[in-house]
Design a protein around this motif. Structure first.
Motif, PDB file in Angstrom:
ATOM      1  N   UNK A 142      -4.433   6.088  -3.145  1.00 49.40           N
ATOM      2  CA  UNK A 142      -4.373   4.975  -2.850  1.00 49.40           C
ATOM      3  C   UNK A 142      -2.845   4.501  -3.858  1.00 49.40           C
ATOM      4  N   UNK A 143      -2.335   5.537  -4.695  1.00 44.51           N
ATOM      5  CA  UNK A 143      -0.521   5.486  -4.715  1.00 44.51           C
ATOM      6  C   UNK A 143       0.480   5.153  -3.203  1.00 44.51           C
ATOM      7  N   UNK A 144      -0.582   5.576  -2.731  1.00 46.30           N
ATOM      8  CA  UNK A 144       0.489   5.888  -1.392  1.00 46.30           C
ATOM      9  C   UNK A 144      -0.168   5.270  -0.387  1.00 46.30           C
ATOM     10  N   UNK A 145      -1.292   4.244  -0.237  1.00 54.51           N
ATOM     11  CA  UNK A 145      -1.988   2.796   0.000  1.00 54.51           C
ATOM     12  C   UNK A 145      -1.174   2.231  -0.661  1.00 54.51           C
ATOM     13  N   UNK A 146      -0.640   1.802  -1.526  1.00 57.51           N
ATOM     14  CA  UNK A 146       0.712   0.627  -2.481  1.00 57.51           C
ATOM     15  C   UNK A 146       1.753   0.907  -1.677  1.00 57.51           C
ATOM     16  N   UNK A 147       1.851   2.100  -1.234  1.00 58.85           N
ATOM     17  CA  UNK A 147       3.528   2.117  -0.869  1.00 58.85           C
ATOM     18  C   UNK A 147       3.568   1.617   0.338  1.00 58.85           C
ATOM     19  N   UNK A 148       2.348   2.154   1.525  1.00 61.96           N
ATOM     20  CA  UNK A 148       2.431   1.761   2.664  1.00 61.96           C
ATOM     21  C   UNK A 148       1.758  -0.067   3.151  1.00 61.96           C
ATOM     22  N   UNK A 149       1.542  -0.412   1.512  1.00 61.39           N
ATOM     23  CA  UNK A 149       1.217  -1.724   2.462  1.00 61.39           C
ATOM     24  C   UNK A 149       2.667  -3.018   1.602  1.00 61.39           C
ATOM     25  N   UNK A 150       3.774  -1.860   1.672  1.00 64.77           N
ATOM     26  CA  UNK A 150       5.132  -2.118   1.547  1.00 64.77           C
ATOM     27  C   UNK A 150       5.492  -2.154   2.217  1.00 64.77           C
ATOM     28  N   UNK A 151       4.878  -1.786   3.505  1.00 69.49           N
ATOM     29  CA  UNK A 151       5.520  -1.806   4.953  1.00 69.49           C
ATOM     30  C   UNK A 151       6.819  -0.914   5.299  1.00 69.49           C
ATOM     31  N   UNK A 152       6.991  -0.546   4.564  1.00 70.02           N
ATOM     32  CA  UNK A 152       8.345   0.318   4.735  1.00 70.02           C
ATOM     33  C   UNK A 152       9.009   0.863   6.023  1.00 70.02           C
ATOM     34  N   UNK A 153      10.485   1.350   6.930  1.00 66.11           N
ATOM     35  CA  UNK A 153      10.384   2.184   8.447  1.00 66.11           C
ATOM     36  C   UNK A 153      10.594   3.672   6.870  1.00 66.11           C
ATOM     37  N   UNK A 154      10.990   3.798   6.101  1.00 65.28           N
ATOM     38  CA  UNK A 154      10.480   5.185   5.511  1.00 65.28           C
ATOM     39  C   UNK A 154      10.702   4.857   4.015  1.00 65.28           C
ATOM     40  N   UNK A 155      10.132   5.780   3.495  1.00 72.14           N
ATOM     41  CA  UNK A 155       9.470   5.841   2.000  1.00 72.14           C
ATOM     42  C   UNK A 155      10.430   6.438   1.245  1.00 72.14           C
ATOM     43  N   UNK A 156      10.511   6.204   0.118  1.00 74.69           N
ATOM     44  CA  UNK A 156      11.582   7.915  -0.520  1.00 74.69           C
ATOM     45  C   UNK A 156      10.020   7.819  -1.810  1.00 74.69           C
ATOM     46  N   UNK A 157      10.158   9.365  -2.113  1.00 73.71           N
ATOM     47  CA  UNK A 157       8.984   9.598  -3.490  1.00 73.71           C
ATOM     48  C   UNK A 157      10.159  10.111  -4.770  1.00 73.71           C
TER      49      UNK A 157
END
Length: 125
Positions: free
Chosen positions: A54-69
């Motif tokens: 769910x933590x990554x699903x929340x990141x996905x919901x931001x709809x970025x083209x690139x995500x940084x962890x």
């Protein structure tokens, strides 16, 4: 380490970071955050080991083209099943230390990229 933007903007920028804190727009945060150029959200993840799908699903919901962890003081890679939501949405995930993620976020944000950063903090030693 303090970071300074060349020109002030209305977008969120990391202005400093160090053990146990991240400063965004000169406001200190002492717990994990989800950061985009337009928003700052608390991220209720206590540690790298506590990461869940769910933590990554929340990141996905931001709809970025690139995500940084940002994984704290050392780079650690999450199990691929955790980041499946990002992969399925064709969102690139870059994993690095939190310090590197802060610097990379500022560069991508300044370039006008649609970036999101999930930044984990570790307690001060």
């Amino acid at each position: 380490m303090k970071l300074h933007a060349d020109a002030p903007t209305a977008l969120n920028a990391v202005t400093a970071y160090g053990p146990g804190f991240i400063e965004i727009n000169k406001v200190r945060h002492t717990s994990a955050v989800l950061l985009t150029p337009e928003r700052i959200d608390p991220w209720a993840v206590a540690s790298f080991e506590a990461l869940a799908e769910p933590d990554f699903e929340r990141l996905r919901a931001l709809n970025p083209e690139v995500a940084l962890l940002g994984t704290g003081s050392r780079q650690r890679f999450p199990h691929p099943r955790l980041s499946r939501a990002l992969n399925e949405a064709r969102i690139g995930l870059e994993v690095m230390t939190t310090a590197a993620a802060c610097r990379t976020y500022n560069i991508l944000m300044a370039e006008g990229r649609k970036v999101a950063a999930a930044l984990l903090l570790e307690s001060e030693p």
